[in-house]
Design a protein around this motif. Structure first.
Motif, PDB file in Angstrom:
ATOM      1  N   LYS A 191      11.265  14.984  -9.162  1.00 33.48           N
ATOM      2  CA  LYS A 191      10.432  13.784  -9.088  1.00 33.48           C
ATOM      3  C   LYS A 191       8.989  14.170  -8.807  1.00 33.48           C
ATOM      4  O   LYS A 191       8.653  15.347  -8.667  1.00 33.48           O
ATOM      5  N   GLN A 192       8.135  13.184  -8.672  1.00 34.67           N
ATOM      6  CA  GLN A 192       6.711  13.448  -8.511  1.00 34.67           C
ATOM      7  C   GLN A 192       6.219  13.193  -7.084  1.00 34.67           C
ATOM      8  O   GLN A 192       5.025  13.276  -6.815  1.00 34.67           O
ATOM      9  N   ASP A 193       7.143  12.907  -6.176  1.00 32.99           N
ATOM     10  CA  ASP A 193       6.728  12.591  -4.803  1.00 32.99           C
ATOM     11  C   ASP A 193       6.404  13.862  -4.025  1.00 32.99           C
ATOM     12  O   ASP A 193       7.014  14.918  -4.221  1.00 32.99           O
ATOM     13  N   ILE A 194       5.457  13.719  -3.099  1.00 32.48           N
ATOM     14  CA  ILE A 194       5.255  14.747  -2.085  1.00 32.48           C
ATOM     15  C   ILE A 194       6.353  14.568  -1.041  1.00 32.48           C
ATOM     16  O   ILE A 194       6.671  13.455  -0.642  1.00 32.48           O
ATOM     17  N   LEU A 195       6.943  15.660  -0.598  1.00 38.22           N
ATOM     18  CA  LEU A 195       7.979  15.592   0.425  1.00 38.22           C
ATOM     19  C   LEU A 195       7.493  16.214   1.722  1.00 38.22           C
ATOM     20  O   LEU A 195       6.862  17.278   1.721  1.00 38.22           O
ATOM     21  N   LEU A 196       7.773  15.558   2.819  1.00 36.25           N
ATOM     22  CA  LEU A 196       7.488  16.078   4.155  1.00 36.25           C
ATOM     23  C   LEU A 196       8.546  15.486   5.088  1.00 36.25           C
ATOM     24  O   LEU A 196       8.428  14.344   5.520  1.00 36.25           O
ATOM     25  N   HIS A 197       9.599  16.237   5.357  1.00 33.13           N
ATOM     26  CA  HIS A 197      10.710  15.721   6.142  1.00 33.13           C
ATOM     27  C   HIS A 197      10.321  15.680   7.617  1.00 33.13           C
ATOM     28  O   HIS A 197      10.204  16.723   8.262  1.00 33.13           O
ATOM     29  N   THR A 198      10.132  14.474   8.142  1.00 36.82           N
ATOM     30  CA  THR A 198       9.691  14.353   9.535  1.00 36.82           C
ATOM     31  C   THR A 198      10.828  14.571  10.531  1.00 36.82           C
ATOM     32  O   THR A 198      10.571  14.687  11.726  1.00 36.82           O
ATOM     33  N   PRO A 216       6.584  22.845  -5.653  1.00 38.80           N
ATOM     34  CA  PRO A 216       5.148  22.859  -5.327  1.00 38.80           C
ATOM     35  C   PRO A 216       4.665  21.579  -4.660  1.00 38.80           C
ATOM     36  O   PRO A 216       3.575  21.559  -4.090  1.00 38.80           O
ATOM     37  N   ARG A 217       5.457  20.515  -4.723  1.00 34.47           N
ATOM     38  CA  ARG A 217       5.050  19.256  -4.083  1.00 34.47           C
ATOM     39  C   ARG A 217       5.650  19.103  -2.686  1.00 34.47           C
ATOM     40  O   ARG A 217       5.444  18.089  -2.034  1.00 34.47           O
ATOM     41  N   HIS A 218       6.383  20.103  -2.243  1.00 31.99           N
ATOM     42  CA  HIS A 218       7.004  20.015  -0.922  1.00 31.99           C
ATOM     43  C   HIS A 218       6.034  20.522   0.133  1.00 31.99           C
ATOM     44  O   HIS A 218       5.465  21.602   0.009  1.00 31.99           O
TER      45      HIS A 218
END
Length: 911
Positions: A445-452, A478-480
């Motif tokens: 997908k195209q989302d940025i991921l940042l698991h809080t 690369p978006r993680h």
């Protein structure tokens, strides 16, 4: 007694003076008069240290957020103080850094202002008109543990954490000139653009506001910014451009101060110093998170503000300890969960270097809009100038009041992005506790991921277990942007009402990488290795020119700023009664490598390197702290075994045999071995000191078998061979060899198919006799199949303990799987013995960990073989609180046997 602190610079009349009415932290308190209305020690006037949580001082009642019925006592505080007569013409504010939960404040019997609601936020009152100067003043604070606003209770007191009561952060008077600078809000960009909002009081036409930037050493940076006041207003904005500022990032946390002054007729009326850093945070949609133009990957942890004996009343020492623990794990980020921390913690994050998510409280429920708007303002007004703060979090896991999202920008000139931890908001997917497949699919997908929140660390599960797999996958996208492990510490509170016992509220608070007093669990070191910004590859010791490949995973640091050293080491023999290793030579390795690059570097080992058992390689950062130390074997397991076996001198005495009902007995070197002829197992062992704690084996772990044959034969040189063969779900052959002058050995092989939690052989030992063990292998912590990193090969020794991770806190745990066994000494008094192997990658199973006493979560209780002393070729993975192991990646799967034969050899020394 009042404690006076001076802030700012210049002449005395220009300074802001902080006069502490309370102490400054948990270790420096001031006694106030106190009356508790209900619960422990209620119904009488007494004293209490301030700041503190009253439950931890023996008042009221304890509650965890999940409790259905909660105590609702009030605490009545009273304190007498004197207001200096020189303050009569000053601006005086009474400041509370944090009160749980509602606070009604009176001075000399008069209300100081509206009742404050919300526990974790700084609030103040203008009190000039309420004070008696050069006379006694009485401060009275009525603190209600339960708020009269139900949304405050929903947001703060129904969450998954301990809920307390009291004035738990400092209280002080802020004394300033009548014309004063109340606060500033700074926006300092990486390109040198600088803006500052200055909030003033009683400023006059003709005054000037001046801003001079300085380094932390006091040197001026750039020319001053000035603003002439023609129409007095509560706030003004100054802007400028500064050339080549040293930028803030967590690896190089460069800071400046802004000296902000009111100048009247050429004289400084008031000056305020504000520390800040130049840096730019960008969220580039469908790309990533950038700080100063560099795409970042956050290696973070969620942190509760907590100490067992003092609750959420902490100290600089504890803040610094927690930050250093994070740095030691090679972390670069921390999320404030689930409330703003002490301001001093953020000061330390600024100066030491950590990315911070600062959070408005709201655990699955949120504040009402009216009170929420006040608290958003208080949060940002206090924390806006911290360069470490890169995001604001508006609540947690559904505790989002969407009407507050736009409020953050009103008070933040940097316009930091607001996130909703757990949801996908503002182009950032903060999914909590993702399975491996979620991370895998999200890359499409195209989302940025940042698991809080990720890899929940209940008991000994999660955290380091499966991190290696998940982190490799995260780095491929690369978006993680990384994530935050849940959580730093076990929240275990000392219960005054339960004989000072530690209470984690069952499995609710037992989820730390470290214990309540910061005792390190095994995952601590796994995280340290997986998140090391330097990733080496094991050298090829068969090569003529031995080199080491290094990958630089720093964001901003060239490895030329680090130091690298190597040691060639030898291990003591099992008979030496020593631990550790001996260095035979050492050297240094100069390295220069830009961030994100990989290259090989020749080690230039000394000429005697082949005499060594292993190579020890250490990376140290620019502050002199160890990044990590790796140990790689040079000698094989078989070579180590041979060296040890040669050292064992046995008398070449005659080996005898005898038979009796259902038993076959062999005597060698004064040791008697009894075999059960019905099962084929070694039943008992006795030496000159008595029975040895070993028997009932070998059994093929986890497999039902029946004895096919049992036989014994004599060898030409006077030895004896005892053989057992088994059939059933799998086949196994066991051969005991008794030879004159040599320790007894066991050769075994088995064939297994299908999946299993473990493979290998086991025996039984008498746990009651075990005192400890010393072994050459990976340690000192136990391992799981999906947590093999974070241990190193050495001769380790530890005493027996029955630690239940997260419930008792003696680490490392004694019981469990231990990787990469070479030899072990089982210390059991007269029953002690040694065992050696020439099989590489063998696991030693030492006993079986007890189950948790409070609750049973199968995901974090992996299976163990029926026997309690195992020599295993494969072991079980461990899951986490919310996920079973097999959902967390390749290393977390059960073991798959391909049907080929596995074999091994053990030598036992019972003398």
């Amino acid at each position: 007694m009042c404690l006076v602190g001076l802030f700012s610079v210049g002449a005395f009349a220009q300074q802001t003076k902080l006069v502490y009415l309370s102490g400054t932290d948990k270790d420096h308190t001031v006694k106030w008069e106190f009356f508790c209305t209900k619960g422990m020690n209620s119904g009488k006037w007494t004293e209490i240290p301030v700041p503190s949580q009253w439950e931890l001082q023996g008042f009221g009642g304890y509650n965890y957020g999940h409790d259905k019925k909660k105590s609702d006592e009030q605490g009545l505080y009273r304190y007498h103080f004197k207001a200096d007569k020189s303050w009569a013409d000053k601006e005086i504010q009474l400041v509370f850094e944090g009160v749980m939960t509602d606070a009604e404040v009176k001075i000399n019997g008069q209300l100081a202002g509206a009742i404050h609601q919300g526990s974790f936020y700084r609030f103040n009152y203008h009190v000039n008109n309420l004070l008696k100067f050069d006379a006694d003043n009485v401060l009275e604070v009525t603190v209600s543990k339960q708020s009269t606003d139900p949304t405050v209770n929903d947001a703060e007191r129904e969450g998954d954490f301990w809920v307390f009561g009291g004035i738990f952060r400092p209280v002080y008077l802020k004394v300033m000139p009548k014309s004063f600078i109340n606060r500033v809000a700074i926006d300092a960009k990486a390109d040198g653009n600088f803006g500052i909002d200055v909030f003033t009081g009683n400023i006059k036409s003709g005054d000037k506001v001046s801003v001079q930037l300085k380094t932390l050493k006091g040197a001026s940076f750039g020319t001053p910014l000035t603003y002439s006041i023609s129409n007095p207003a509560d706030s003004i904005r100054l802007t400028g451009k500064f050339s080549n500022p040293s930028l803030w990032n967590p690896e190089f946390p460069n800071l400046y101060t802004a000296d902000v002054s009111i100048v009247r007729n050429g004289a400084i009326v008031h000056v305020l110093n504000q520390r800040f850093g130049f840096r730019t945070v960008e969220v580039r949609k469908s790309d990533g998170i950038y700080v100063n133009g560099t795409k970042i990957l956050i290696k973070g942890v969620d942190r509760h503000s907590f100490w067992p004996e003092s609750g959420r009343t902490l100290s600089r020492k504890i803040h610094l300890q927690d930050i250093m623990l994070m740095k030691d794990m090679n972390m670069n980020g921390v999320r404030m969960s689930h409330y703003p921390p002490d301001a001093e913690f953020l000061d330390l994050c600024d100066s030491i270097g950590l990315f911070v998510i600062d959070e408005l409280t709201g655990w699955q429920q949120h504040y009402g809009t009216q009170v929420g708007r006040k608290l958003v303002k208080e949060l940002i007004v206090r924390d806006v100038n911290h360069p470490s703060v890169v995001f604001w979090a508006n609540g947690n896991e559904g505790g989002f009041n969407f009407e507050l999202d736009n409020d953050y920008a009103f008070y933040d000139p940097q316009k930091r992005v607001v996130i909703h931890p757990w949801s996908n908001f503002n182009n950032i997917d903060t999914k909590h506790y993702p399975e491996y497949s979620y991370i895998e699919n999200a890359a499409k997908k195209q989302d940025i991921l940042l698991h809080t929140e990720m890899i929940h660390g209940l008991y000994d599960g999660g955290h380091g277990a499966s991190l290696d797999d998940n982190w490799k996958l995260i780095r491929q996208n690369p978006r993680h942007a990384g994530g935050f492990l849940w959580a730093l510490t076990d929240e275990g509170v000392v219960r005054k009402d339960k004989k000072d016992s530690l209470d984690t509220d069952g499995n609710h608070g037992a989820d730390g990488i470290v214990g309540p007093h910061r005792e390190k669990e095994g995952s601590f070191y796994t995280i340290k290795e997986v998140w090391s910004p330097v990733q080496p590859k094991k050298p090829d010791f068969t090569s003529q020119n031995i080199a080491i490949e290094l990958e630089n995973n720093y964001l901003y640091t060239n490895l030329s700023d680090c130091k690298f050293s190597w040691q060639l080491i030898k291990y003591p023999l099992a008979t030496d009664k020593k631990s550790g290793f001996t260095q035979i030579s050492s050297g240094k390795l100069p390295v220069a490598l830009a961030p994100g690059k990989t290259d090989s570097f020749k080690l230039n080992l000394s000429s005697n390197w082949k005499d060594a058992d292993a190579l020890r390689f250490t990376a140290t950062n620019s502050q002199g702290r160890e990044i990590y130390t790796w140990i790689w074997p040079i000698k094989t397991t078989a070579q180590i075994a041979n060296k040890n076996l040669i050292s064992i001198v046995k008398q070449k005495s005659k080996i005898t045999e005898s038979e009796k009902e259902n038993a076959y007995v062999v005597v060698q070197n004064g040791v008697t071995y009894t075999f059960d002829t019905k099962t084929g197992y070694l039943k008992t062992v006795e030496n000159s000191k008595g029975a040895v704690s070993l028997g009932n084996g070998p059994i093929l772990a986890g497999v039902n078998q029946t004895l096919q044959s049992f036989k014994h034969t004599k060898t030409a040189d006077g030895g004896i061979i005892v053989e057992s063969s088994y059939v059933g779900e799998s086949t196994m052959n066991a051969k005991w060899l008794f030879a004159a002058g040599k320790p007894v050995s066991l050769e075994y092989d088995y064939t297994q198919t299908g999946t299993a939690n473990f493979y290998g052989i086991t025996f039984n030992i008498d746990e009651s006799k075990i005192k400890g063990m010393r072994w050459l292998g990976d340690g000192p912590y136990r391992t799981w199949k999906n947590r093999l990193k974070g241990v190193s090969t050495s001769v380790w020794e530890k005493s027996y303990n029955n630690t239940i991770t997260g419930e008792t806190f003696i680490y490392p745990e004694f019981k469990g799987y231990h990787a990469n066994l070479y030899w072990a000494e089982i210390q059991a008094g007269n029953s002690s013995f040694k065992v050696y192997t020439d099989k590489s990658d063998l696991f030693l199973q030492m006993l079986k960990p007890d189950k948790q006493r409070t609750s049973f979560i199968p995901h974090v209780n992996p299976p163990f073989p029926e026997g309690n002393l195992g020599f295993l070729n494969a072991i079980a993975p461990i899951g986490n609180k919310f996920k079973q192991a097999d959902s967390m990646g390749p290393q977390s799967q059960k073991n798959i046997a391909v049907g080929s034969k596995a074999s091994g050899k053990l030598w036992f020394d019972f003398n």
